[in-house]
Design an enzyme around this catalytic site. Structure first.
Site, PDB file in Angstrom:
ATOM      1  N   ARG A   1       0.833  -1.209   0.000  1.00  0.00           N
ATOM      2  CA  ARG A   1       0.000   0.000   0.000  1.00  0.00           C
ATOM      3  C   ARG A   1       0.867   1.258   0.000  1.00  0.00           C
ATOM      4  O   ARG A   1       0.696   2.160  -0.824  1.00  0.00           O
ATOM      5  CB  ARG A   1      -0.925   0.000   1.233  1.00  0.00           C
TER       6      ARG A   1
ATOM      7  N   ASP B   1       1.846   6.075 -16.073  1.00  0.00           N
ATOM      8  CA  ASP B   1       2.362   5.520 -17.337  1.00  0.00           C
ATOM      9  C   ASP B   1       3.575   4.630 -17.061  1.00  0.00           C
ATOM     10  O   ASP B   1       4.276   4.829 -16.068  1.00  0.00           O
ATOM     11  CB  ASP B   1       2.788   6.665 -18.271  1.00  0.00           C
TER      12      ASP B   1
ATOM     13  N   THR C   1       8.992   1.564   8.396  1.00  0.00           N
ATOM     14  CA  THR C   1       8.292   0.381   8.938  1.00  0.00           C
ATOM     15  C   THR C   1       8.098   0.538  10.441  1.00  0.00           C
ATOM     16  O   THR C   1       8.993   1.020  11.143  1.00  0.00           O
ATOM     17  CB  THR C   1       9.130  -0.891   8.652  1.00  0.00           C
TER      18      THR C   1
ATOM     19  N   ALA D   1      11.085   7.508  11.010  1.00  0.00           N
ATOM     20  CA  ALA D   1       9.927   8.060  11.711  1.00  0.00           C
ATOM     21  C   ALA D   1       8.780   7.078  11.618  1.00  0.00           C
ATOM     22  O   ALA D   1       8.544   6.500  10.551  1.00  0.00           O
ATOM     23  CB  ALA D   1       9.507   9.388  11.105  1.00  0.00           C
ATOM     24  N   ALA D   2       8.080   6.891  12.728  1.00  0.00           N
ATOM     25  CA  ALA D   2       6.905   6.027  12.734  1.00  0.00           C
ATOM     26  C   ALA D   2       5.760   6.697  11.992  1.00  0.00           C
ATOM     27  O   ALA D   2       4.778   6.047  11.646  1.00  0.00           O
ATOM     28  CB  ALA D   2       6.490   5.723  14.165  1.00  0.00           C
ATOM     29  N   ASN D   3       5.901   8.008  11.767  1.00  0.00           N
ATOM     30  CA  ASN D   3       4.886   8.727  10.997  1.00  0.00           C
ATOM     31  C   ASN D   3       5.579   9.866  10.264  1.00  0.00           C
ATOM     32  O   ASN D   3       6.240  10.683  10.889  1.00  0.00           O
ATOM     33  CB  ASN D   3       3.794   9.261  11.922  1.00  0.00           C
ATOM     34  N   MET D   4       5.438   9.883   8.947  1.00  0.00           N
ATOM     35  CA  MET D   4       6.185  10.846   8.126  1.00  0.00           C
ATOM     36  C   MET D   4       5.351  12.094   7.822  1.00  0.00           C
ATOM     37  O   MET D   4       5.803  12.948   7.054  1.00  0.00           O
ATOM     38  CB  MET D   4       6.592  10.196   6.801  1.00  0.00           C
TER      39      MET D   4
ATOM     40  N   HIS E   1      -6.881   2.305  12.696  1.00  0.00           N
ATOM     41  CA  HIS E   1      -6.296   2.047  11.382  1.00  0.00           C
ATOM     42  C   HIS E   1      -7.143   1.019  10.631  1.00  0.00           C
ATOM     43  O   HIS E   1      -7.920   0.280  11.230  1.00  0.00           O
ATOM     44  CB  HIS E   1      -4.871   1.497  11.504  1.00  0.00           C
TER      45      HIS E   1
ATOM     46  N   LYS F   1      -3.787  -3.647   9.049  1.00  0.00           N
ATOM     47  CA  LYS F   1      -2.601  -3.294   9.857  1.00  0.00           C
ATOM     48  C   LYS F   1      -2.252  -4.436  10.813  1.00  0.00           C
ATOM     49  O   LYS F   1      -3.124  -5.000  11.455  1.00  0.00           O
ATOM     50  CB  LYS F   1      -2.865  -1.992  10.632  1.00  0.00           C
TER      51      LYS F   1
ATOM     52  N   THR G   1       2.779   5.222  15.501  1.00  0.00           N
ATOM     53  CA  THR G   1       2.466   6.636  15.780  1.00  0.00           C
ATOM     54  C   THR G   1       1.899   6.799  17.194  1.00  0.00           C
ATOM     55  O   THR G   1       2.254   7.751  17.898  1.00  0.00           O
ATOM     56  CB  THR G   1       1.447   7.160  14.743  1.00  0.00           C
TER      57      THR G   1
HETATM   58  P1  NAD Z   1       1.732  -3.662   3.001  1.00  0.00           P
HETATM   59  O1  NAD Z   1       1.579  -5.008   3.600  1.00  0.00           O
HETATM   60  O2  NAD Z   1       0.682  -3.146   2.075  1.00  0.00           O
HETATM   61  O3  NAD Z   1       3.129  -3.580   2.199  1.00  0.00           O
HETATM   62  C1  NAD Z   1       4.321  -4.174   2.612  1.00  0.00           C
HETATM   63  C2  NAD Z   1       5.065  -4.622   1.359  1.00  0.00           C
HETATM   64  O4  NAD Z   1       6.369  -5.094   1.755  1.00  0.00           O
HETATM   65  C3  NAD Z   1       4.372  -5.790   0.623  1.00  0.00           C
HETATM   66  O5  NAD Z   1       4.331  -5.520  -0.756  1.00  0.00           O
HETATM   67  C4  NAD Z   1       5.277  -6.979   0.943  1.00  0.00           C
HETATM   68  O6  NAD Z   1       5.258  -7.985  -0.071  1.00  0.00           O
HETATM   69  C5  NAD Z   1       6.631  -6.271   1.013  1.00  0.00           C
HETATM   70  N1  NAD Z   1       7.687  -7.058   1.634  1.00  0.00           N
HETATM   71  C6  NAD Z   1       7.614  -7.891   2.710  1.00  0.00           C
HETATM   72  N2  NAD Z   1       8.810  -8.460   2.929  1.00  0.00           N
HETATM   73  C7  NAD Z   1       9.652  -7.978   1.979  1.00  0.00           C
HETATM   74  C8  NAD Z   1      11.021  -8.199   1.663  1.00  0.00           C
HETATM   75  N3  NAD Z   1      11.772  -9.050   2.388  1.00  0.00           N
HETATM   76  N4  NAD Z   1      11.573  -7.532   0.628  1.00  0.00           N
HETATM   77  C9  NAD Z   1      10.840  -6.668  -0.128  1.00  0.00           C
HETATM   78  N5  NAD Z   1       9.534  -6.444   0.116  1.00  0.00           N
HETATM   79  C10 NAD Z   1       8.955  -7.079   1.158  1.00  0.00           C
HETATM   80  O7  NAD Z   1       1.937  -2.677   4.237  1.00  0.00           O
HETATM   81  P2  NAD Z   1       1.771  -1.065   4.289  1.00  0.00           P
HETATM   82  O8  NAD Z   1       0.397  -0.716   4.700  1.00  0.00           O
HETATM   83  O9  NAD Z   1       2.336  -0.477   3.039  1.00  0.00           O
HETATM   84  O10 NAD Z   1       2.717  -0.726   5.540  1.00  0.00           O
HETATM   85  C11 NAD Z   1       4.085  -1.130   5.564  1.00  0.00           C
HETATM   86  C12 NAD Z   1       4.734  -0.628   6.838  1.00  0.00           C
HETATM   87  O11 NAD Z   1       4.786   0.811   6.834  1.00  0.00           O
HETATM   88  C13 NAD Z   1       3.994  -1.018   8.131  1.00  0.00           C
HETATM   89  O12 NAD Z   1       4.956  -1.280   9.144  1.00  0.00           O
HETATM   90  C14 NAD Z   1       3.236   0.253   8.476  1.00  0.00           C
HETATM   91  O13 NAD Z   1       2.909   0.374   9.843  1.00  0.00           O
HETATM   92  C15 NAD Z   1       4.234   1.299   8.061  1.00  0.00           C
HETATM   93  N6  NAD Z   1       3.697   2.640   7.825  1.00  0.00           N
HETATM   94  C16 NAD Z   1       4.465   3.678   8.247  1.00  0.00           C
HETATM   95  C17 NAD Z   1       4.072   4.974   7.996  1.00  0.00           C
HETATM   96  C18 NAD Z   1       4.994   6.119   8.380  1.00  0.00           C
HETATM   97  O14 NAD Z   1       4.637   7.286   8.121  1.00  0.00           O
HETATM   98  N7  NAD Z   1       6.169   5.828   8.928  1.00  0.00           N
HETATM   99  C19 NAD Z   1       2.860   5.220   7.335  1.00  0.00           C
HETATM  100  C20 NAD Z   1       2.093   4.132   6.897  1.00  0.00           C
HETATM  101  C21 NAD Z   1       2.528   2.835   7.142  1.00  0.00           C
END
Ligand code: NAD
Length: 268
Positions: free
Chosen positions: A14, A54, A101, A124-127, A157, A161, A168
């Site tokens: 996502r 594209d 992450t 950052a846990a939240n960007m 969330h 999740k 956050t």
């Molecule tokens: P998601 O499950 O949609 O996406 C994670 C992706 O990582 C998937 O495509 C998965 O196949 C891939 N992945 C897993 N292991 C992998 C590897 N070894 N190599 C390459 N790719 C790999 O999750 P998401 O909703 O996109 O969230 C991902 C993380 O980001 C979560 O920890 C979430 O809490 C965090 N997050 C942080 C913020 C922030 O601002 N810091 C904001 C949103 C989400």
């Protein structure tokens, strides 16, 4: 200056897709590559198409070593296990590493800190700008109020999740504890169930809601006899996190190695 080549690990996810779309729409950077877990349906797809734009003629790979060697910066929103590996590769390749992450264990966190000796790491846990401002406000309010104000952090969330409380929520809890001059671990109650007894003075409580497609909602509640202060942030789109991550990658170019926060990036 050449545009910054940014690689996205976990580009089929996502946040990964949102990061690709945000790079494509930003000045000063280009999509340099993307990788995902071997076997992921994203492997072999064009990165532009994956983000809903594209084609860019670069396909999603499953070898992060190749990706880290081909770019100037990497944005990582994946899993704790993947983050461990990516932090190591970022240090070896000395690329700007944006670590988003959440739910990291102490061993993974230590690997990120180790990588920051070798290269620029923004974590950052939240960007989003809003949550980083909220973090500052929460610390100030907690400092101003005595422990007769009970502090509770409520978050919601989307249903996919996997970690709880959210990174956050913990970040906001840390800010509240810091305002009180305490370590969060000494006062945190991360969940309640059953006969838990009356609320101890000074506790910082957490409550977690999950459902639907909520991008992220957080409230910090300061409640005492007769009044409540409620500070809330609502993200209605993941774009705010992706914009922050791309900004962090651009900001990190040319900086000395070290562990930086979004507050460093945003200058707040
Ligand atoms: P998601 O499950 O949609 O996406 C994670 C992706 O990582 C998937 O495509 C998965 O196949 C891939 N992945 C897993 N292991 C992998 C590897 N070894 N190599 C390459 N790719 C790999 O999750 P998401 O909703 O996109 O969230 C991902 C993380 O980001 C979560 O920890 C979430 O809490 C965090 N997050 C942080 C913020 C922030 O601002 N810091 C904001 C949103 C989400």
């Amino acid at each position: 200056m050449d545009p910054l080549k940014i690689g996205i690990v976990g580009c089929g996810g996502r946040m990964g897709r949102m990061n690709l779309a945000t790079i494509a729409a930003s000045e000063g950077c280009v999509i340099g590559g993307g990788s995902d877990l071997p076997g992921s349906p994203a492997i072999g797809q064009d990165l532009g198409l994956l983000s809903g734009a594209d084609p860019v003629g670069i396909m999603v790979g499953d070898d992060p070593v190749e990706l880290f060697a081909a770019v100037d910066a990497v944005i990582d929103f994946t899993t704790p296990a993947a983050t461990r590996r990516h932090a190591e590769l970022a240090a070896q390749a000395e690329v700007v590493y944006v670590a988003g992450t959440t739910g990291l264990d102490s061993e993974t966190q230590a690997m990120i800190e180790k990588a920051a000796i070798q290269t620029v790491v923004v974590q950052a846990a939240n960007m989003s700008l809003g949550v980083n401002l909220l973090e500052m406000v929460v610390e100030q309010v907690a400092r101003a109020l005595d422990p007769d104000y009970d502090i509770e952090v409520l978050e919601m969330h989307h249903r996919h999740k996997v970690d709880a409380p959210s990174g956050t929520a913990l970040m906001l809890g840390e800010a509240a504890a810091k305002g009180r001059g305490l370590a969060l671990d000494s006062v945190a109650r991360k969940a309640r169930e059953g006969q838990v007894g009356a609320r101890p003075r000074g506790e910082i409580g957490f409550a977690t809601l999950r459902g639907g497609d909520v991008a992220g909602e957080h409230s910090v509640i300061f409640a005492t006899e007769g009044e409540q202060i409620v500070l809330t942030h609502k993200a209605s789109s993941r774009e705010v996190f992706a914009k922050g991550a791309v900004k962090a990658a651009l900001w990190g170019r040319g900086k000395p190695a070290g562990l930086y926060s979004m507050r460093d990036v945003l200058g707040i």
